[in-house]
Design an enzyme around this catalytic site. Sequence first.
Site, PDB file in Angstrom:
ATOM      1  N   GLU A 158      23.205  21.124   4.626  1.00 15.32           N
ATOM      2  CA  GLU A 158      23.628  21.718   6.099  1.00 15.32           C
ATOM      3  C   GLU A 158      23.105  20.860   6.959  1.00 15.32           C
ATOM      4  O   GLU A 158      22.707  21.522   8.191  1.00 15.32           O
ATOM      5  CB  GLU A 158      23.224  22.972   6.091  1.00 15.32           C
ATOM      6  CG  GLU A 158      23.685  24.004   5.035  1.00 15.32           C
ATOM      7  CD  GLU A 158      23.277  25.715   5.190  1.00 15.32           C
ATOM      8  OE1 GLU A 158      22.702  25.741   6.079  1.00 15.32           O
ATOM      9  OE2 GLU A 158      23.603  26.163   4.301  1.00 15.32           O
ATOM     10  N   ASN A 201      25.286  19.014   0.327  1.00 16.18           N
ATOM     11  CA  ASN A 201      25.762  20.512   0.116  1.00 16.18           C
ATOM     12  C   ASN A 201      26.008  21.077   1.504  1.00 16.18           C
ATOM     13  O   ASN A 201      25.126  21.041   2.420  1.00 16.18           O
ATOM     14  CB  ASN A 201      24.749  21.380  -0.636  1.00 16.18           C
ATOM     15  CG  ASN A 201      25.456  22.862  -1.004  1.00 16.18           C
ATOM     16  OD1 ASN A 201      26.542  22.855  -1.731  1.00 16.18           O
ATOM     17  ND2 ASN A 201      24.575  23.609  -0.692  1.00 16.18           N
ATOM     18  N   HIS A 237      31.507  30.201   1.277  1.00 13.44           N
ATOM     19  CA  HIS A 237      31.168  31.631   1.757  1.00 13.44           C
ATOM     20  C   HIS A 237      32.361  32.115   2.636  1.00 13.44           C
ATOM     21  O   HIS A 237      32.757  31.746   3.653  1.00 13.44           O
ATOM     22  CB  HIS A 237      30.070  31.810   2.721  1.00 13.44           C
ATOM     23  CG  HIS A 237      28.605  31.439   1.860  1.00 13.44           C
ATOM     24  ND1 HIS A 237      28.337  32.169   0.752  1.00 13.44           N
ATOM     25  CD2 HIS A 237      27.788  30.319   2.023  1.00 13.44           C
ATOM     26  CE1 HIS A 237      27.329  31.430   0.363  1.00 13.44           C
ATOM     27  NE2 HIS A 237      26.855  30.360   0.862  1.00 13.44           N
ATOM     28  N   GLU A 266      28.253  27.865  -3.786  1.00 11.62           N
ATOM     29  CA  GLU A 266      27.790  29.323  -3.279  1.00 11.62           C
ATOM     30  C   GLU A 266      28.843  30.130  -2.914  1.00 11.62           C
ATOM     31  O   GLU A 266      28.623  31.287  -2.126  1.00 11.62           O
ATOM     32  CB  GLU A 266      26.826  29.013  -2.062  1.00 11.62           C
ATOM     33  CG  GLU A 266      25.509  27.923  -2.179  1.00 11.62           C
ATOM     34  CD  GLU A 266      24.827  27.941  -0.837  1.00 11.62           C
ATOM     35  OE1 GLU A 266      24.682  28.741  -0.073  1.00 11.62           O
ATOM     36  OE2 GLU A 266      24.107  26.833  -0.836  1.00 11.62           O
ATOM     37  N   ASP A 268      31.452  33.246  -2.604  1.00 10.13           N
ATOM     38  CA  ASP A 268      31.409  34.798  -2.410  1.00 10.13           C
ATOM     39  C   ASP A 268      32.572  34.971  -1.497  1.00 10.13           C
ATOM     40  O   ASP A 268      32.661  34.131  -0.415  1.00 10.13           O
ATOM     41  CB  ASP A 268      29.984  35.339  -2.091  1.00 10.13           C
ATOM     42  CG  ASP A 268      29.260  34.708  -0.798  1.00 10.13           C
ATOM     43  OD1 ASP A 268      29.961  34.068  -0.020  1.00 10.13           O
ATOM     44  OD2 ASP A 268      28.050  35.098  -0.492  1.00 10.13           O
TER      45      ASP A 268
HETATM   46  O1  9MR Z   1      20.862  33.867  -0.312  1.00 13.17           O
HETATM   47  C1  9MR Z   1      19.985  33.350   0.628  1.00 13.17           C
HETATM   48  C2  9MR Z   1      18.899  34.470   1.082  1.00 13.17           C
HETATM   49  O2  9MR Z   1      18.549  35.233   0.339  1.00 13.17           O
HETATM   50  C3  9MR Z   1      18.042  33.732   2.232  1.00 13.17           C
HETATM   51  O3  9MR Z   1      17.439  35.060   2.901  1.00 13.17           O
HETATM   52  C4  9MR Z   1      18.768  32.975   3.125  1.00 13.17           C
HETATM   53  C5  9MR Z   1      17.722  32.356   4.321  1.00 13.17           C
HETATM   54  O4  9MR Z   1      18.321  31.300   4.662  1.00 13.17           O
HETATM   55  O5  9MR Z   1      19.204  31.833   2.308  1.00 13.17           O
HETATM   56  C6  9MR Z   1      20.412  32.462   1.598  1.00 13.17           C
HETATM   57  O6  9MR Z   1      21.132  31.317   0.954  1.00 13.17           O
HETATM   58  C7  9MR Z   1      21.636  30.308   1.636  1.00 13.17           C
HETATM   59  C8  9MR Z   1      21.657  29.011   1.036  1.00 13.17           C
HETATM   60  O7  9MR Z   1      20.308  28.713   0.681  1.00 13.17           O
HETATM   61  C9  9MR Z   1      22.286  27.988   1.895  1.00 13.17           C
HETATM   62  N1  9MR Z   1      23.658  28.415   2.293  1.00 13.17           N
HETATM   63  C10 9MR Z   1      23.749  29.586   2.806  1.00 13.17           C
HETATM   64  C11 9MR Z   1      23.276  30.579   1.847  1.00 13.17           C
HETATM   65  C12 9MR Z   1      23.400  32.069   2.453  1.00 13.17           C
HETATM   66  O8  9MR Z   1      22.757  32.278   3.834  1.00 13.17           O
END
Ligand code: 9MR
Length: 448
Positions: A158, A201, A237, A266, A268
């Site tokens: 990101e 990513n 997402h 990722e 969903d």
């Molecule tokens: O799913 C993850 C969640 O449990 C955490 O609280 C969050 C914190 O930043 O991160 C989520 O995962 C993220 C991933 O690491 C990077 N892309 C976005 C995902 C969803 O927020």
Amino acid sequence: MSMIVRRLARAATAGLVAAAALTAAAHSAEAADTLGSAAAGQGRYFGTAVAASHLGEADYTATLDREFSSVTPENEMKWDATEPGRGTFTFTSADRIVDHARSEGMDVRGHTLVWHSQLPSWVGSLGASDLRTAMNNHINGLMGHYKGEIHSWDVVNEAFQDGGSGARRSSPFQDKLGDGFIEEAFRTARAADPAAKLCYNDYNTDGVNAKSNAVYNMVKDFKSRGVPIDCVGFQSHFNGNSPVPSDYRQNLQRFADLGVDVQITELDIEGSGSAQAADYTKVVGACLAVSRCTGMTVWGVTDTYSWRSSGTPLLFDGNYNEKPAYDAVLAALGGAGGPGEPGDPGDGAVSCTATYTRTADWSSGYNGQVTITAGGEPISSWTATVTLPAQQTVSSLWNGTPTRSGDVMTVRPSWNGTLAAGASTSFGFTVAKNGSDAAPTVGACTAS
Ligand code: 9MR
């Protein structure tokens, strides 16, 4: 599917058995009946994000072990979890996931080494020189600890801003080290574990847009200068505000054409029932249509533990029942489709998706193609709409029966209405541009 075939499937995606041998084994035994084995039959992995804290829950772990061939630690490999104090590494939770995955013959995706979020405050307070040292030390610490055990690492996550600018996102790394931090991270990563695939990513890069163009240009530049990069991860997402883009497959393909693998990392999709199932079918279909799309990961096992749990975006509900989206994914992967388990919600709900590609282009016209893919149930007919920019006219159409009302062309099957679950057909058409090069809009597909 027998346990032996399932383990063979996992071993093959882990690279221990040739994919061809696996495909033969899976097919000769019986139709694959899990996500991981069906994906393996297509030469892909099918993974999920996992939280170490749930591994003690019997239903969670049973579903994980039965269905998935790859895992991504959801939070346990992030900087705040692994190096909370400078030079002090803690791997307890991440090790728990990796050990579990290895004991089940699953692959592991490493997520993530350099990211602006979930970053301990000490990192942000370093000056440029110390920050560079700390970044490289962090990469070496994680990749060294897991050397040989991770099939792909999200080296940088990101790093680009949302919106139309295509600019880099502000972060300690960007602000203090400049654009070059990404290149440096990849070079350090290659040396730390030469066997791991190194990925960039990001999210909102799933279709062609300013952000994905910026990532594309970076990858192109890296490839031209020999900066080590092996893959690009598309987080995927999706929800009502951010639907599956109509040019998803084309976007994956243009990155693949740069000479990198692509992975859906990722996934969903908020929603429920046949509409959610149809969107999942679309995503799986896009990956399978791109030979360098090497696998897919959904961002969690059950809706209950999803970061977007109120949007029920995953394949299993809170009781670990398979949702219609599960049936659709399994069918799209060529697994045992047909009727699901008794009581499976959405059984018998027919659906389809329509995706558009421009297959030929010349100054005065173009050829368009719409691919229709059945959802988790067989269908006997479908209807798709194509809305053309006002100036454009269709001069011919094949493998479909059009009726036209103003700018909207409604297309039904000619000979090709009957589709097995997850199967596809397509119709094509030639358009005279008459001065407009804009793409048509393809509406939702309906099935019966
Ligand atoms: O799913 C993850 C969640 O449990 C955490 O609280 C969050 C914190 O930043 O991160 C989520 O995962 C993220 C991933 O690491 C990077 N892309 C976005 C995902 C969803 O927020």
